[in-house]
Design an enzyme around this catalytic site. Structure first.
Site, PDB file in Angstrom:
ATOM      1  N   ILE A 529       0.818  -1.207   0.000  1.00 41.34           N
ATOM      2  CA  ILE A 529       0.000   0.000   0.000  1.00 41.34           C
ATOM      3  C   ILE A 529       0.854   1.260   0.000  1.00 41.34           C
ATOM      4  CG2 ILE A 529      -2.113  -0.963   0.990  1.00 41.34           C
ATOM      5  CD1 ILE A 529      -1.129  -0.130   3.739  1.00 41.34           C
ATOM      6  N   THR A 531       5.283   2.820  -0.622  1.00 43.07           N
ATOM      7  CA  THR A 531       6.714   2.564  -0.631  1.00 43.07           C
ATOM      8  C   THR A 531       7.429   3.821  -0.161  1.00 43.07           C
ATOM      9  OG1 THR A 531       6.182   1.508  -2.709  1.00 43.07           O
ATOM     10  CG2 THR A 531       8.444   1.381  -2.013  1.00 43.07           C
ATOM     11  N   GLY A 532       8.464   3.649   0.613  1.00 48.85           N
ATOM     12  CA  GLY A 532       9.215   4.804   1.099  1.00 48.85           C
ATOM     13  C   GLY A 532      10.693   4.569   0.971  1.00 48.85           C
ATOM     14  N   GLY A 533      11.469   5.426   1.641  1.00 50.58           N
ATOM     15  CA  GLY A 533      12.914   5.348   1.534  1.00 50.58           C
ATOM     16  C   GLY A 533      13.487   4.072   2.114  1.00 50.58           C
ATOM     17  N   GLY A 535      11.582   1.140   2.932  1.00 48.64           N
ATOM     18  CA  GLY A 535      10.955  -0.112   2.588  1.00 48.64           C
ATOM     19  C   GLY A 535       9.555   0.107   2.082  1.00 48.64           C
ATOM     20  N   VAL A 537       5.249  -0.711   2.539  1.00 55.07           N
ATOM     21  CA  VAL A 537       4.230  -0.991   3.535  1.00 55.07           C
ATOM     22  C   VAL A 537       3.172  -1.894   2.914  1.00 55.07           C
ATOM     23  CG1 VAL A 537       2.587   0.003   5.147  1.00 55.07           C
ATOM     24  CG2 VAL A 537       4.663   1.244   4.551  1.00 55.07           C
ATOM     25  N   ASP A 651      11.597  13.467  13.069  1.00 51.88           N
ATOM     26  CA  ASP A 651      11.172  13.448  11.666  1.00 51.88           C
ATOM     27  C   ASP A 651       9.655  13.590  11.556  1.00 51.88           C
ATOM     28  OD1 ASP A 651      11.401  11.169   8.871  1.00 51.88           O
ATOM     29  OD2 ASP A 651      11.463  13.326   8.951  1.00 51.88           O
TER      30      ASP A 651
END
Ligand SMILES: *[C@@H]1O[C@H](CO)[C@@H](O)[C@H](O)[C@H]1NC(C)=O
Ligand SMILES: *[C@@H]1O[C@H](CO)[C@@H](O)[C@H](O)[C@H]1NC(C)=O
Length: 701
Positions: A529, A531-533, A535, A537, A651
């Site tokens: 659902i 994608t980030g830096g 990994g 999700v 963050d």
């Protein structure tokens, strides 16, 4: 089922074929050899004798179209494939009339009777498969004439008698399967001439005598299976030449002598099974070279000496079974913990001494069986996931650790453990798991309740508390000093080891690793659902119906050594935080093949996403936005003022504020904030450093 019907292809002119055949009589494989009319008549008769197509009556005109039969263009039968068709009956000796036959597959047809000697005349045969029938008699020595044979499968029948030494003439043979019969006598040394052999299976017979050293010539062999026979003598060191071997099974025989160190050359080996023999001597350290080995079974032998630390080099090992041997010298090598994919470690019923190395407890074993040894010392304190843990019948001392063990079965009986049985184990296991430890206490039948600690309380208040207060002030002073000195100079974590950790915290009973893999179809992209830096999700619905979010780290991140310990600390801290505006961490897995965090699922996704879509952003009126800011402030206040030591997120952004279906805001993503490579520009917050990162960095919102 059966093969295609013959003669449905092009009908070529008989004359032209005859011409070609006459001019080039030896052309090609000879399958278009011109059969004389009388030869064809004899073939037709032979079919009637074989009787497997009786429903056609006596009319053999269309025999090339009978089920399972293929003919060549001259009308001569080249192939009979009746496997899995109930032909029954026996093989008539007249089968030798089918002189063009190259392929005969009668496996699983209910075939009875004896192996016909006359089959040995079908010298064009390439494949002969009579497996899974009720065939009797012995293998005719005349079959040694079948020079073109590539496959001979007689497995799972009632064949008796010896293996004829003439089989050594079948030098084109690639597969020889005689398993599951009643074959007696020795393995002929002539089999060493079958240098094209890839699969040799003589298992489940009554073969006696030694393994001929000539088998070491079969350098194309990929499978050698002599399981369950009466083989005696020692393992010839020449087997070390079989460098293409992937499976070597000599188990359930009467093999004596040592394991040749040359077996360490079999670098393609995936499975090595020498169990249930009378093998003596030590495990050769050379076996550490078997880096593709997945299954090592030496159960029930008389192997002595120690477990070589080199076994830790077997990077692919999934199961190591050394049960019921005489391993006696020295403790378990900590290197066993290097076997990063090890799922089952079985070392019970040996004479192992020494402590359990901490490293052994870092593998995500499914099973760890060290029972019936002389292991001493304390149980290592480590979180681990196991399905079965058996440490019974040893000399373990000390307390049962208060770890986050996640267990299917547990046996700690018959040791010298002491102190209270931890509450989380009492809830799940019966007295049997702890029986035979005189000094254990707890709220279980047959155990005395633990003495109350009230007498100690006074001591705590009078002595320990002032000391703690003093230490706390001292620490605070040091922290303030450091903070003034080095706001950006964050120390490296002191992590030296890359252990494997898998822990799923107790949540609604349990979440099993399998459930997660199943719920996401092994992290299939369909369940992704976001994608980030760090990994991706995934959304996973557990068998209980509960939906969770999984953040899986990219493999690259997962390979950095220093992450183990920092991640573990982080996960622990997060699992202790409970605030309605902080996303809940349910568990985590840290293993070099698979790293992920398990979070509460937030139906509306991130604030960033909601703001990015016009219609969703419209729904988010000012009252709702102020509430989101309030929620976020609540979370930050909790982190900064109510947590000890305080936690700084570092963050906060609209990406890291997630919304529930009721638009309640939850701060997320501080678990992974630390998992950024310490060398990269995204500097991380490290173990023991929370609390003195500049507050100015806190709110980027
Ligand atoms: C088939 O041949 C046998 C003997 O060769 C004979 O007894 C039988 O009557 C024949 N059956 C038919 C249907 O022609
Ligand atoms: C040999 O025969 C056995 C029994 O029929 C079968 O299980 C096995 O797969 C066969 N092939 C080989 C290569 O062992």
């Amino acid at each position: 089922m059966a093969s295609p019907f013959c003669c449905t292809t092009l009908v070529l002119s008989y004359v032209s074929i005859a011409l070609v055949v006459t001019i080039f009589p030896t052309l090609g494989t000879g399958s278009t050899r011109l059969a004389t009319t009388s030869e064809l008549e004899m073939e037709a008769k032979a079919l009637l004798h074989l009787g497997w197509w009786s429903w056609h009556g006596n009319d053999t005109h269309n025999r090339c179209r009978w089920v399972g039969i293929t003919c060549n263009d001259a009308g001569s039968i080249t192939s009979i494939d009746c496997s899995w068709v109930a032909v029954s009956g026996s093989i008539s000796p007249q089968i030798d009339a089918l002189s063009s036959l190259e392929y005969l597959d009668l496996s699983h047809t209910g075939l009875t009777g004896e192996l016909p000697q006359s089959l040995g005349k079908l010298t064009r045969l390439k494949e002969l498969n009579l497996s899974r029938n009720f065939v009797e008699g012995s293998i005719p020595s005349g079959w040694g004439n079948l020079k073109n044979l590539k496959l001979l499968d007689l497995s799972d029948n009632r064949i008796t008698g010896p293996i004829p030494s003439t089989l050594g003439n079948l030098t084109n043979l690639e597969l020889l399967n005689l398993s599951e019969n009643q074959i007696i006598g020795p393995i002929p040394s002539t089999l060493g001439k079958l240098t094209n052999l890839e699969l040799l299976n003589l298992s489940e017979n009554q073969i006696i005598g030694p393994i001929p050293s000539t088998l070491g010539n079969l350098t194309n062999l990929e499978l050698l299976n002599l399981f369950e026979n009466q083989i005696i003598g020692s393992i010839p060191s020449t087997l070390g030449n079989l460098t293409n071997l992937e499976l070597l099974n000599l188990s359930e025989n009467q093999i004596i002598g040592p394991i040749p160190f040359t077996l360490g050359n079999l670098t393609n080996l995936k499975q090595l099974d020498l169990s249930f023999n009378q093998i003596t001597g030590a495990i050769p350290p050379t076996l550490g070279g078997l880096t593709n080995l997945e299954f090592l079974y030496f159960t029930s032998n008389q192997i002595s000496s120690f477990i070589p630390s080199e076994l830790g080099n077997m990077k692919s090992l999934v199961e190591l079974d050394l049960r019921k041997n005489k391993l006696n010298e020295g403790p378990l090598p900590s290197q066993i913990g290097n076997c990063s994919v090890l799922e089952g470690l079985y070392l019970s019923n040996n004479h192992i001494t020494g402590n359990i190395p901490f490293e052994v407890f870092t593998c995500p074993h499914h099973t760890l069986d060290l029972s019936h040894n002389f292991i001493e010392g304390e149980i290592p304190h480590n979180d681990l996931i196991l399905y079965d843990l058996d440490l019974s019948h040893n000399n373990l001392t000390g307390m049962i650790p208060e770890s986050s063990w996640f267990l299917g079965t547990l046996n700690l009986s018959y040791n010298s453990l002491e102190g209270p049985i931890p509450e989380y184990l009492i809830n799940r296991f019966s007295s049997d798991s702890f029986w035979g430890n005189k000094n254990l206490c707890g709220n279980l039948p047959d155990f005395s309740p633990c003495p109350s600690k009230s007498s100690n309380k006074l001591k705590i208040v009078e002595i320990i508390l002032p000391v703690l207060c003093f230490l706390a002030f001292l620490a605070l002073g040091v922290l303030l000093f450091l903070r003034s000195r080095a706001e950006d100079n964050i120390p490296e974590p002191n992590v030296t080891k890359n252990g494997d950790l898998f822990s799923i915290l107790n949540f609604d009973g349990r979440i099993a690793f399998e459930d997660i893999i199943e719920a996401t179809n092994d992290f299939d992209i369909r369940y992704c659902i976001g994608t980030g830096g760090y990994g991706s999700v995934y959304r996973a619905q557990l068998p209980s119906g509960k939906i969770v979010a999984l953040k899986k780290l990219h493999r690259r991140e997962a390979e950095v050594l220093a992450f183990d310990k920092s991640f573990k600390n982080e996960a622990k801290i997060l699992s202790e935080i409970r605030h309605k505006n902080i996303v809940k961490l349910h568990g985590f897995c840290l293993h070099n093949r698979c790293m992920f965090l398990i979070y509460e699922y937030m139906a509306r996704g991130s604030l960033f996403c909601v703001l990015a879509y016009d219609n969703e952003a419209m729904e988010l009126d000012w009252i709702k936005r102020v509430k989101i800011i309030k929620d976020t402030a609540c979370a930050l206040s909790y982190l900064h003022h109510d947590c000890h030591p305080p936690i700084v997120h570092r963050d906060i952004s609209s990406n890291n504020i997630l919304l529930t279906s009721n638009l309640e805001a939850c701060v997320s993503d501080f678990g992974t904030a630390r998992l950024i490579d310490p060398d990269s520009s995204n500097q991380t917050m490290l173990v023991g450093t929370y609390g003195y990162i500049a507050p100015g960095q806190v709110s980027k919102l």
